[in-house]
Design a protein around this motif. Structure first.
Motif, PDB file in Angstrom:
ATOM      1  N   UNK A  33       0.823  -1.214   0.000  1.00 29.95           N
ATOM      2  CA  UNK A  33       0.000   0.000   0.000  1.00 29.95           C
ATOM      3  C   UNK A  33       0.852   1.256   0.000  1.00 29.95           C
ATOM      4  N   UNK A  35       4.179   1.790  -0.780  1.00 29.51           N
ATOM      5  CA  UNK A  35       4.919   2.080  -2.010  1.00 29.51           C
ATOM      6  C   UNK A  35       4.015   2.464  -3.172  1.00 29.51           C
ATOM      7  N   UNK A  36       2.892   1.760  -3.304  1.00 29.87           N
ATOM      8  CA  UNK A  36       2.028   2.045  -4.452  1.00 29.87           C
ATOM      9  C   UNK A  36       1.404   3.428  -4.330  1.00 29.87           C
ATOM     10  N   UNK A  37       0.914   3.760  -3.129  1.00 33.18           N
ATOM     11  CA  UNK A  37       0.298   5.079  -2.965  1.00 33.18           C
ATOM     12  C   UNK A  37       1.340   6.181  -3.136  1.00 33.18           C
ATOM     13  N   UNK A  39       3.989   5.937  -5.000  1.00 28.61           N
ATOM     14  CA  UNK A  39       4.274   6.001  -6.442  1.00 28.61           C
ATOM     15  C   UNK A  39       3.174   6.767  -7.177  1.00 28.61           C
ATOM     16  N   UNK A  40       1.927   6.510  -6.782  1.00 32.02           N
ATOM     17  CA  UNK A  40       0.813   7.202  -7.441  1.00 32.02           C
ATOM     18  C   UNK A  40       0.915   8.702  -7.202  1.00 32.02           C
ATOM     19  N   UNK A  42       3.649  10.355  -6.445  1.00 32.63           N
ATOM     20  CA  UNK A  42       4.826  10.836  -7.166  1.00 32.63           C
ATOM     21  C   UNK A  42       4.489  11.074  -8.634  1.00 32.63           C
ATOM     22  N   UNK A  43       3.771  10.099  -9.203  1.00 29.55           N
ATOM     23  CA  UNK A  43       3.417  10.214 -10.620  1.00 29.55           C
ATOM     24  C   UNK A  43       2.459  11.374 -10.847  1.00 29.55           C
ATOM     25  N   UNK A  46       4.477  14.396 -10.887  1.00 32.77           N
ATOM     26  CA  UNK A  46       5.246  14.490 -12.132  1.00 32.77           C
ATOM     27  C   UNK A  46       4.366  14.992 -13.276  1.00 32.77           C
TER      28      UNK A  46
END
Lengths: 169, 314
Positions: A33, A35-37, A39-40, A42-43, A46
């Protein structure tokens, strides 16, 4: 308890399932959860940044275009001005040249006329003198004698010529 | 006539028709007949003389854990800004659940962050548990036990089968003396220990979050002074009963759906070996997803409701 036993429920298994769920949740929280959140998120940032930069770039391009147009317009205007100025200058110079030429021509003409008049006057005076001389000589021939008073004689001829001139013209 | 011509002329339809007929004919050939369904209500101990707690349900629970952890590891081990296929799927799952949680518990609220790990873990764990029972080999691969030991359990299973369909009232244990097949795997959702554990967690955490949000005021929902607010005290009493019965409804809803689904598949395979079970497999896939979602959404809704003060209504 017998009914629970028949349903296969035992407190050991129940406890193991509860612990199992707790462990699984903790593991997945760390493993999946977070790392994925992250990453989301972060993206998402971006993409937001990318869009912002694209906006900026397109704004800058529009500004550059506007600036180019302004410069071109300015240059065109200046060129127009230079051309107009040049035309005006050329006209003025032409005018100058023409008027000076006219003036010079006038001067030359006047001088020529004056020269011609002076010459004519000289020729006329010379002619008069010669005619007077001739007339005197002729008169001497006719009268057969030289008039005693040369001065009086010349005055007489001049009067006559003046008379002739006055009536003859 | 048109239909008949289509059957003959269209190669694909013709082949499909022939295939269906062949399969249906094969279904009645005794060689291919599925064995009579062995229905067992409780998870069974795997080893005949081993510990009673080592059941097929427990083994499969560990298997489910491993599958879920592997799924997570594959998704995040080489995490990239531009996701690969698997990372994409897992991101979709997590993001979908996160958005669902936020839509119920409040966008960007502290509650959403608090509830999220609980409800998404429930969803993933229940979903994989439901689906793993549909894999081939579940219920068919197992260890033979001597009949006497599991007699009591089998008897109950027999009764269940009787109640379900008169024609399928044949249980392995009914044929005395024959060894009983204990399946190696059993869907955790078809094991009451698992569903009851989740129900207990769900209901306990509801009380926990309620107290965390409202303090002791939370319990005024259940207990009111009967002399000041007689009606309220009665309503509170019913609220308390409803709260406790949530444990039962949670656990038996999931258990009932998945267990019944497996029984249905067994019965269908027993009646018509081919084709018919396929239709019910599709149905079971749907039910497995819906039950996982229901468990998760109800838990989330109860969590959210528990954190809202009830005094505001008056």
């Amino acid at each position: 308890m017998d009914a629970l036993d028949k349903l296969g429920i035992s407190w050991q298994l129940l406890l193991s399932q509860i612990i199992n769920f707790g462990l699984l949740m903790v593991i997945l929280q760390q493993l999946l959860y977070k790392p994925v959140l992250n990453m989301l998120e972060q993206r998402r940032q971006r993409i937001a940044e990318g869009l912002e930069q694209a906006d900026k770039a397109s704004n800058a391009a529009a500004e550059a275009e506007a600036e180019k147009q302004a410069i071109l317009e300015e240059a065109r205007r200046e060129a127009q001005e230079v051309r107009a100025q040049a035309t005006r200058d050329a006209e003025r110079i032409a005018q100058d040249v023409r008027s000076r030429a006219d003036q010079e021509a006038q001067e030359i003409r006047m001088k020529a006329q004056a020269d011609a008049e002076a010459q004519t006057a000289a020729v006329m005076a010379d002619a008069r003198r010669q005619i007077a001389d001739l007339a005197i000589a002729a008169t001497e021939q006719i009268l057969g004698r030289e008039l005693a008073d040369r001065d009086e004689q010349e005055r007489f001829v001049a009067d006559y010529l003046a008379q002739q001139n006055g009536s003859g013209s | 006539m048109n239909l008949l011509r289509a059957l003959v002329l269209n190669a694909r339809i013709r082949n499909a028709t022939i295939g269906i007929i062949v399969l249906l004919v094969l279904s009645v050939v005794p060689v291919f007949n599925a064995p009579p369904p062995h229905v067992e209500l409780a998870a069974e101990a795997l080893l005949e003389h081993g510990p009673k707690w080592f059941t097929n349900g427990l083994l499969t629970t560990i298997l489910v854990d491993l599958i879920i952890i592997l799924m997570a590891v594959f998704a995040v081990s080489r995490m990239k800004e531009i996701p690969g296929a698997w990372q994409n799927i897992m991101e979709m799952l997590v993001e979908g659940m996160w958005n669902l949680t936020q839509s119920i518990a409040g966008h960007g609220s502290a509650n959403s962050r608090k509830f999220f790990p609980w409800v998404i873990t429930i969803f993933i764990f229940v979903l994989i548990s439901n689906y793993i029972g549909l894999l081939p080999g579940f219920g068919s691969i197992g260890i033979y036990h001597s009949p006497a030991e599991s007699h009591a359990q089998a008897e109950l299973g027999n009764q269940i089968a009787m109640a379900g369909a008169e024609t399928v009232a044949v249980s392995a244990a009914a044929e005395e003396g024959k060894p009983v097949l204990v399946p190696l795997f059993r869907s955790p959702s078809a094991d009451l220990n698992m569903t009851l554990a989740l129900a207990l967690i769900s209901v306990f955490m509801t009380q926990f979050f309620g107290v965390q949000a409202l303090g002791m005021r939370y319990f005024t929902k259940f207990f009111k002074n009967p002399f000041k607010d007689g009606m309220g005290a009665v309503v509170g009493f019913f609220e308390l009963i409803a709260e406790i019965s949530k444990i039962i409804s949670f656990s038996f809803r999931l258990f009932g759906n998945i267990f019944a689904g497996e029984v249905v598949l067994l019965v269908m395979a027993f009646l018509v070996t081919f084709l018919l079970p396929s239709i019910f497999y599709g149905l079971e896939l749907f039910i497995g997803f819906i039950q996982a979602l229901v468990f998760m959404l109800l838990t989330l809704a109860f969590f959210t409701m528990a954190t809202v003060s009830h005094d505001d209504h008056h």
